[in-house]
Design an enzyme around this catalytic site. Structure first.
Site, short mmCIF file in Angstrom:
data_model
loop_
_atom_site.label_atom_id
_atom_site.label_comp_id
_atom_site.label_asym_id
_atom_site.label_seq_id
_atom_site.Cartn_x
_atom_site.Cartn_y
_atom_site.Cartn_z
N SER A 45 -71.94 -33.24 -22.97
CA SER A 45 -72.18 -34.58 -23.52
C SER A 45 -73.30 -34.53 -24.56
O SER A 45 -73.45 -35.45 -25.35
CB SER A 45 -72.55 -35.57 -22.40
OG SER A 45 -73.60 -35.04 -21.61
N GLU A 115 -64.22 -27.87 -16.52
CA GLU A 115 -63.27 -28.97 -16.35
C GLU A 115 -61.90 -28.44 -15.95
O GLU A 115 -61.45 -27.42 -16.48
CB GLU A 115 -63.16 -29.76 -17.67
CG GLU A 115 -64.45 -30.42 -18.08
CD GLU A 115 -64.33 -31.25 -19.36
OE1 GLU A 115 -63.20 -31.38 -19.90
OE2 GLU A 115 -65.36 -31.78 -19.82
N GLU A 182 -64.73 -37.99 -12.60
CA GLU A 182 -65.11 -38.86 -13.74
C GLU A 182 -64.02 -39.89 -14.02
O GLU A 182 -62.84 -39.55 -14.22
CB GLU A 182 -65.37 -38.01 -15.00
CG GLU A 182 -65.74 -38.88 -16.19
CD GLU A 182 -66.39 -38.13 -17.34
OE1 GLU A 182 -66.65 -36.92 -17.23
OE2 GLU A 182 -66.63 -38.78 -18.38
O1 KIV Z 1 -71.17 -33.42 -20.09
C1 KIV Z 1 -71.53 -34.21 -19.23
O2 KIV Z 1 -72.58 -34.86 -19.34
C2 KIV Z 1 -70.68 -34.39 -18.05
C3 KIV Z 1 -71.03 -35.50 -17.13
C4 KIV Z 1 -70.46 -36.75 -17.68
C5 KIV Z 1 -70.59 -35.23 -15.74
O3 KIV Z 1 -69.74 -33.70 -17.89
#
Ligand code: KIV
Length: 282
Positions: A45, A115, A182
């Site tokens: 993220s 993932e 998620e």
């Molecule tokens: O990249 C991220 O911050 C995540 C969270 C939303 C779990 O995968």
């Protein structure tokens, strides 16, 4: 002593609900450590909340390594999980081993996140077998944003919900120490949470997960343009920052910053001598 993956698993066994957050830099990691957050995710993220990308796809392994090292320098207590970026583990198990190894060895993480459910089962099994703890991630998997047709809630049909349950079981059976759920319906997250022995970390997955994980910037209200439904800003840092920068700009323009208080000085004697020297040479 750092929190271990066994500690995280034990929290579910003991019915202790916990909070986890993302971290991308040493300063934030230290604050989170001091607060006692047990798990820090160096999430991809960071592409969206730090680097200004539209999604997480452009994030590279070097980005994650750079930010994981910073988090590792700032934190001494939490379990640090490095998020493996798009196409750094999907190509082959060898690729996953090599890049997960780098996250641990060069980044200073104690675990990696990747993932995918059943499709990643073999990869998770191999990583765990060689001693690399894995945090699973199913539901809305942002690296598949183009396949999913956007950032959409997953598992809303019976068939899709069944697939989620199967994915969750596959991740657990492969040896992951915990799993992120998620953006899935709360009822499905509850069913999964009840069926797994490993902790579920929800984000947009309702109140029944064993833990909640959020993006720090969302918790802080650091991004002013968009607040996702599944987040709650506990501060308004973007507003606070804008107001501070505005005030600074005004103070500079009006000469109210810096003042004597924020300046350094030297004895008048030295200034007088220097002035004299300068006058004689001009
Ligand atoms: O990249 C991220 O911050 C995540 C969270 C939303 C779990 O995968």
């Amino acid at each position: 002593m750092r929190v271990t993956t066994s500690d995280i698993r034990k929290m579910k066994a003991e019915g202790k609900r916990f909070a986890a957050l993302t971290a991308y830099d040493a300063v934030t990691a230290k604050i989170l450590d001091d607060v006692g957050i047990p798990l820090l995710l160096v999430g991809d993220s960071l592409g969206m909340v730090v680097l200004g990308y539209e999604n997480t796809i452009p994030v590279t392994l070097d980005d994650i390594l750079y930010h994981t090292r910073a988090v590792a320098r700032g934190s001494h207590r939490a379990l640090i999980v490095a998020d493996m970026p798009f196409m750094t583990y999907q190509r082959s198990i060898d690729q996953a081993l090599e890049n997960a190894g780098r996250c641990i060895q060069e980044g200073g993480a104690q675990a990696v996140k990747l993932e995918g459910g059943r499709v990643m089962a073999e990869t998770i099994t191999r990583l765990v077998a060689v001693g690399i703890p894995v945090l699973g991630h199913i539901g809305l998997t942002p690296q598949s944003v183009h396949q999913l047709g956007g950032f959409k809630v997953q598992g809303k049909t019976l068939e899709a919900a069944r697939r989620l349950v199967d994915d969750a079981h596959a991740v657990e059976s492969s040896g992951a120490f915990a799993i992120v759920l998620e953006c899935i319906p709360a009822e499905i997250a509850r069913l999964i949470t009840e069926r797994l022995a490993i902790p579920t970390l929800g984000i947009g997955a309702g109140p029944f997960c064993d833990a909640e994980i959020q993006v720090s910037s969302d918790v802080l209200g650091w991004l002013s343009d968009f607040t996702p439904k599944h987040t709650r800003p506990y501060a308004k840092l973007a507003e606070t920052a804008a107001s501070a920068f505005r005030q600074f700009q005004d103070d500079v323009a009006t000469r109210s910053f810096p003042t004597e208080k924020e300046s350094f000085s030297v004895s008048g004697d030295i200034v007088a001598k220097l002035q004299k020297e300068l006058a004689s040479t001009s």
